[in-house]
Write a protein that holds these residues in place. Structure first.
Motif, PDB file in Angstrom:
ATOM      1  N   ILE A  89      -1.447   3.702   0.856  1.00  0.00           N
ATOM      2  CA  ILE A  89      -2.740   3.930   0.197  1.00  0.00           C
ATOM      3  C   ILE A  89      -3.170   2.674  -0.551  1.00  0.00           C
ATOM      4  CG2 ILE A  89      -3.909   5.239  -1.624  1.00  0.00           C
ATOM      5  CD1 ILE A  89      -3.479   6.801   0.976  1.00  0.00           C
ATOM      6  N   ILE A  90      -2.242   2.080  -1.290  1.00  0.00           N
ATOM      7  CA  ILE A  90      -2.571   0.887  -2.078  1.00  0.00           C
ATOM      8  C   ILE A  90      -2.974  -0.273  -1.166  1.00  0.00           C
ATOM      9  CG2 ILE A  90      -1.605  -0.898  -3.590  1.00  0.00           C
ATOM     10  CD1 ILE A  90       0.138   1.403  -4.802  1.00  0.00           C
ATOM     11  N   GLY A  91      -2.192  -0.516  -0.133  1.00  0.00           N
ATOM     12  CA  GLY A  91      -2.422  -1.688   0.701  1.00  0.00           C
ATOM     13  C   GLY A  91      -3.388  -1.504   1.841  1.00  0.00           C
ATOM     14  N   ASP A  92      -3.713  -0.261   2.177  1.00  0.00           N
ATOM     15  CA  ASP A  92      -4.526  -0.031   3.358  1.00  0.00           C
ATOM     16  C   ASP A  92      -5.846   0.644   3.021  1.00  0.00           C
ATOM     17  OD1 ASP A  92      -4.616  -0.374   6.184  1.00  0.00           O
ATOM     18  OD2 ASP A  92      -4.297   1.775   6.429  1.00  0.00           O
ATOM     19  N   ARG A  93      -5.801   1.712   2.276  1.00  0.00           N
ATOM     20  CA  ARG A  93      -7.017   2.492   2.015  1.00  0.00           C
ATOM     21  C   ARG A  93      -7.903   1.874   0.931  1.00  0.00           C
ATOM     22  NH1 ARG A  93      -4.198   3.992   5.700  1.00  0.00           N
ATOM     23  NH2 ARG A  93      -4.066   6.115   6.477  1.00  0.00           N
ATOM     24  N   LEU A  94      -7.322   1.243  -0.051  1.00  0.00           N
ATOM     25  CA  LEU A  94      -8.147   0.632  -1.103  1.00  0.00           C
ATOM     26  C   LEU A  94      -9.013  -0.514  -0.572  1.00  0.00           C
ATOM     27  CD1 LEU A  94      -5.863   0.773  -4.254  1.00  0.00           C
ATOM     28  CD2 LEU A  94      -7.782   2.239  -3.648  1.00  0.00           C
ATOM     29  N   PRO A  95      -8.486  -1.407   0.273  1.00  0.00           N
ATOM     30  CA  PRO A  95      -9.383  -2.426   0.846  1.00  0.00           C
ATOM     31  C   PRO A  95     -10.508  -1.817   1.688  1.00  0.00           C
ATOM     32  CG  PRO A  95      -7.111  -3.093   1.129  1.00  0.00           C
ATOM     33  CD  PRO A  95      -7.080  -1.690   0.616  1.00  0.00           C
TER      34      PRO A  95
END
Length: 128
Positions: A56-62
């Motif tokens: 979630i941090i590395g993929d969905r936030l961007p």
């Protein structure tokens, strides 16, 4: 935990290599996640869903940031330029996806090293 360990593990994850030894691959082919490192035996994801938060941090936030930029826009622009930007950002997201997933696996590995569990199968550290 030292900065060198964090930097090394994240760099290995970014290069889609085992965050523990740096030699084994994280994926077969472009993005098929494998269960363990064939070199050192590190189990990448001990329980299904362990890397969810890091994904979630590395993929969905961007992705959310790109959607917000598109929605709020940079001002009025020609539709062709807007489509070009959306296409370029979409291609960038797809192209870098395995690298971002590798960083997520490396962050999970670092959390396991930082808060060890006696039942967790993390191999002993390599001594060079």
């Amino acid at each position: 935990m030292t900065r060198a360990l964090v930097r090394t593990a994240l760099g290995r994850g970014l290069r889609r290599r085992c965050p523990h030894c740096g030699e084994g691959p994280l994926f077969e082919g472009w993005s098929h996640h494998i269960d363990r490192c064939p070199v050192c035996g590190l189990v990448y994801e001990r329980n299904p869903g362990d890397t969810w938060a890091f994904t979630i941090i590395g993929d969905r936030l961007p992705i959310a940031a790109i959607i917000a930029l598109i929605y709020f826009g940079w001002g009025r622009m020609p539709i062709a330029l807007g489509l070009l930007i959306v296409t370029a950002l979409g291609a960038l997201l797809v192209w870098t996806a395995p690298n971002r997933w590798g960083v997520g696996i490396a962050l999970h590995y670092l959390s396991r090293v930082m808060w060890p569990d006696p039942e967790d199968p993390v191999p002993p550290a390599h001594r060079s």
